[in-house]
Structures are given as C-alpha cells and as structure tokens.
Scaffold this active site. Structure first.
Site, short mmCIF file in Angstrom:
data_model
loop_
_atom_site.label_atom_id
_atom_site.label_comp_id
_atom_site.label_asym_id
_atom_site.label_seq_id
_atom_site.Cartn_x
_atom_site.Cartn_y
_atom_site.Cartn_z
NE ARG A 1 17.69 26.79 9.77
CZ ARG A 1 18.65 27.27 10.57
NH1 ARG A 1 19.75 26.76 11.73
NH2 ARG A 1 19.10 28.56 10.10
CE1 TYR B 1 11.88 27.26 1.16
CE2 TYR B 1 10.21 29.00 1.05
CZ TYR B 1 11.06 27.05 1.32
OH TYR B 1 9.97 26.87 0.60
CD GLU B 2 12.32 28.64 6.53
OE1 GLU B 2 13.22 29.18 8.12
OE2 GLU B 2 11.18 28.66 6.56
N GLY B 3 17.56 28.90 5.68
CA GLY B 3 18.91 29.42 6.31
C GLY B 3 19.23 28.75 4.86
#
Length: 568
Positions: free
Chosen positions: A294, A426-428
């Site tokens: 993140r 992406y990645e949350g």
C-alpha cells in the site's frame, strides 16, 4: 525530454523534512548514513534513467501478450531486468543473513519511486518479489525460506500475490479457492484468481505464487483463510527446477493502462502448494505483504506524477503559442504557471508524506517502539491514497498543459494518465483506505492523529517567529483539523465512514503544508523551495477548510435519495 530520477529532491526530503538521520543513528541502520544513501540513489537513478526509462513508451505500445500458454513481455524488458537483478536491487532491504543488503526500506522505496517514474509496468515485477520476500521472512518455515528466498533475492525467481477472485474483490473473506492436504505435508490448491500482476512472464526461471485458500471445514470469512506457496515449477530440494505445477494462465486482461505489466487470470487445478504461516493465519501473513504494498502504491503515484510533471514542464517551455514576453513559450502564461506550480507542489507534499511513513516503518523495526508503529499505521492509508490521487491528478493536469497534443497518443502524455489510474484502485481502493483511517486508525481515540498534529503545530509555532506568513496559516489549519478530528472521534462508525475521504484529504493537505514549511525553513525563507511552499500554503492548503466542513456534516443527507431515485 527523457525522464530524470529526482535524486536530489529525494535526498532533500530525507534530510530536511522527514528526519532520515534518526534511522542512521540506530544500531540496525548505522551503516546506512547519508553518504551511503546518496551513493545508492545516484546509482539507482542512472539505472532507471538510462536503462528502464527508454522502455516506457514501448511498454505501452508493445505490451505483454499470451502466446501458446506463455506470456511474452515487452522487448527490452529482459535486458533491463537482468541489469536490475545483477545490481542486487531486488534484495536492497532484505536481511543480510539471507543474502540481502540490509538497507532501510526507506531506501528501497526511493529506488521504487525512481522505477515508477521510469516505467511503472516494469516496476511492478521487482516490487511484488520484494513484498513476497518480506512475507516469507516474517511467516514462512525455515525450509521454505531456505529454498525460495535465495532465488527471489537474485531475481532468478519472481513472486506474485493471489487474493482476488471473480466473486471476492475487496471482500476477501468470500474467496472459494480450496486447499486439501495431500498427505505428504503439501496441499492441493484448486480455484481461480484474477487481477494477478505479473502472474506469468518469460523473465525469470520460476514464478512463485502466494495464494490465499480455504482448508476443509475452515471458518467462514477471513478467519478461515490460509496462505500457500504455489510455484509454477516444483523445485527440487537443491533448488533446481522439477516438473510443471498444475496451474496455468487462462488469459491476460485488456487494460486501460500498464500494458507492459501482464495481469493474469490464474487457474489452479490441484496445484501443489505449501503452507506459509499457521493454518487459518493467511490474512495476517498476507497483510505483511499488503501493508508494504500500500505504501509502495503511494510511491508509484509520486513516481508517475514526477514523470508527468517533467514532461509537461519541458513541453510548456518549448511550445510557442502567442505568449507575451519572456521566452515566448506557454510557460509564461499565468494559468500554465498555476498548473505547473500546483503539480510540483503536490508532488513534493505527497513525496514527503510517503517518506515520513517509510521512515516510521523503519524506525519501528529498528527500535521496537510502539509509537513508531502507530505512526506508520496512521500514515499508511494517507500515503497510499494521497500519493495515488496525486499521481492521477498531476498526470491529468500534465495532459491539460499539452492541450490537444496531450490527447494525441504520440506525445506520450496520455500514458501517464492511463498508467496511474489503477493506483487509487488496487491494494485496497482509496475509499477503503479512508475508512481504515477513520476506523481502525482512530480506534485509539485519535491519539496517533493528535501526536502528528502536535508536531505540526510545534513546527508552525517555531516558524511564526521567522516566517509568520507561512507559520500562522499552517498552525491555524492544524488547529482546525484537530477540532474536526475531535468531533469525528465522537461519532459512530457510520457517520465516520460517510466522511472518511474528505477527512483523509484534509489530513494530507495539512501534512503537506507542514512538509513545505520545513522546506522553507531549511532555505531560511528564500529560494525555490520557499517559493513553492508559499504557493502550496497560500493556494492549496485552504482546501482543508472546505474538507473539514464536509467532515462535520457526517452522514446527513447521504441517504435522502432512494436506490430508485439514484437509478431514475
């Protein structure tokens, strides 16, 4: 104009803004002082500028393709990857006991920022391997570490992360991939995963997939998820490659951007895998990889924004379009200056926030101090969301500066917009990052938030004596944000979630102002960094007032329209 890694800008942020010197004063990182870091960043910059950056345009025009079950990547990636691996860059922050260099992750993030600006599609490949190395170091058995990590550190093998399934995106607990014990300590993994970056390619000998799956009779949701190492080729005990595993690439996604990075749909049909970490402990193990990823995505946004800014500034300095005075180029127009100054100011702010988070992560590792852990945890969603938002916004502004020529693909300005657009997703997603900030990260009653604001106010208070025109508005903004944070902490989770995004943005605005103020103080209020600080504090920081006003509305009015009204 070709991309130039912002080595001096990063060195300035590390030394004058985020307190990197604290790291060099710890026992763990005592050999990673300013001189060492400068040498590493200089060499990394040359690699990125001379070897990787020339591939960026080709990665867009000649992206990865699936041929007869094998993924072929952009021509030239093979030589660049070999150069990257030969330089030992994959293992920059890995433990020396495993063959890494043992440098702070902050330095690794800096190299990855340069790579992101040079060619984001390429950067994703070593990034995923680095995340996997960290997860294995923290959670894998000694046998798995001994077998996989030496190969991953040299780049001979590469790593991926397999979470998402067609029916399980952000709701990871809905995954259906199964893991059944084989009887020899290994497991048979069956299921399908989507959005797997660099899920297959022809650059490394083996591809090591970390796969989330569910054991028989496991609990529902995330509590019943385990993590498995599932390699493309089954390794022999001596590390040589054995037979192909029962997995394959179904297809590659046709994407808006990042064409050079193959995004695969992966199918596992009883593939052999080995447990990483305890049974049903998959999410804890995977989050080791995801948390670093993140922050890395925040740096990706900064890297692309830097590249987009450089291209826009060069174009504006050359484009003659009726400008009066000066060079006769459009860079003399007030509105073009406004756009360029805003781009440059936001890149600096986002970069500083990301490196502040990186230093906090390293300080926690070096000292074990829980205060550093809390600081890093609080800064991570801000760094990810603001860094990636800045990547998209700055890239869009860069295209605007190019005018109609920016909309024409030949200039390359549009590639930055398309490549950066995935980073807030992406990645949350950034909405999830914001809800994490107002949820878990405020679960301490706002203690971590208030400690940061204490530092901002102390810095602004000191600046009032020498730069009152800058110190005063920063102090005032921090105080407004403090009052807003106090109000938010007292609300229920539903009200917090409704205003999570403006709260995160307001916090980023204030932290960015603090970083600019430190830069101005380092120049005694004179010079280009002080000028940029004035622009940010005068023109961008005031956004925090409107954002804080939004926060105080809570969830009022959010559901005044029914679903039918929204669809009408």
């Amino acid at each position: 104009m070709s991309f130039r890694s912002p080595v001096s800008d990063v060195e300035f942020v590390l030394s004058a803004v985020v307190g990197y010197n604290q790291l060099a004063e710890t026992k763990r990182f005592e050999d990673a002082g300013a001189e060492t870091v400068s040498a590493v960043l200089g060499e990394a910059g040359r690699l990125c500028d001379e070897v990787v950056a020339p591939l960026n345009r080709a990665s867009d025009l000649q992206g990865a393709r699936l041929e007869d079950g094998v993924v072929r990547v952009t021509p030239g990636f093979d030589a660049a990857y070999a150069a990257f691996c030969d330089g030992g860059w994959v293992g920059l922050a890995a433990s020396p006991e495993r063959g890494g260099m043992g440098l702070p992750e902050t330095v690794q993030f800096a190299v990855n920022e340069f790579l992101s600006g040079a060619c984001l599609s390429f950067q994703l490949l070593p990034l995923l391997s680095q995340g996997q190395i960290e997860a294995l170091e923290a959670h894998a058995s000694e046998e798995i570490k001994a077998l996989y990590m030496p190969k991953l550190l040299t780049g001979k093998w590469s790593g991926t992360m397999n979470l998402t399934e067609p029916q399980a995106g952000s709701d990871v607990g809905a995954l259906r991939t199964k893991a059944e014990l084989n009887g020899d300590g290994s497991f048979a993994i069956s299921g399908q995963k989507i959005f797997i970056s660099w899920g297959d390619h022809d650059l490394s000998e083996n591809i090591c997939h970390l796969v989330l799956a569910r054991l028989p009779d496991a609990a529902a949701g995330t509590r019943g998820i385990s993590l498995f190492m599932v390699p493309k080729y089954l390794p022999n005990p001596d590390g040589t490659l054995g037979t192909a595993n029962a997995l394959n690439v179904v297809s590659l996604e046709h994407k808006m951007g990042l064409h050079g990075s193959p995004t695969a749909v992966m199918n596992y049909d009883g593939a052999t895998g080995w447990l990483v970490g305890p049974e049903n402990g998959g999410m804890a193990a995977m989050f080791t990889m995801m948390n670093a990823a993140r922050l890395a995505v925040g740096f990706q946004g900064v890297g692309v924004a830097e590249a987009a800014y450089q291209k826009a500034a060069a174009f504006a300095s050359e484009r003659k379009q009726g400008a009066v005075g000066g060079t006769g180029a459009i860079i003399e127009f007030a509105d073009v200056r406004r756009m360029l100054m805003g781009m440059k100011a936001d890149v600096f702010a986002a970069r500083a926030i990301c490196y502040a988070c990186a230093v906090a992560l390293d300080m926690e590792k070096a000292t074990g101090d829980e205060a550093w852990m809390a600081r890093a945890a609080f800064l991570t969603p801000i760094a990810k969301a603001f860094g990636s938002d800045v990547g998209v916004e700055v890239s869009g502004t860069g295209l605007q500066i190019h005018g109609g020529m920016g909309f024409v693909e030949e200039t390359g300005a549009a590639q930055f917009v398309r490549d950066a657009r995935i980073t807030p997703i992406y990645e949350g997603t950034n909405g999830i990052q914001a809800m994490d900030l107002v949820g878990r990260k405020l679960s301490d009653g706002g203690e971590a938030a208030f400690r940061l604001l204490d530092e901002v106010e102390a810095n602004a208070e000191a600046a009032r004596a020498v730069l009152p025109e800058l110190g005063e508005p920063v102090w005032s903004a921090a105080e407004t944000l403090r009052e807003t944070s106090e109000w938010l902490v007292a609300q229920d989770q539903g009200a917090r979630n409704a205003v999570a995004v403006p709260f995160l943005r307001a916090f980023a605005r204030v932290l960015g102002a603090d970083a600019h103020l430190k830069a101005a103080l380092a120049e005694d209020g004179k010079g280009p960094r002080a000028g940029l600080a004035r622009f940010y504090i005068d023109r961008l920081l005031p956004e925090h007032d409107a954002l804080c006003a939004q926060v105080r509305v809570g969830d009022k009015g959010l559901y005044d329209l029914s679903v039918d009204d929204l669809l009408a």
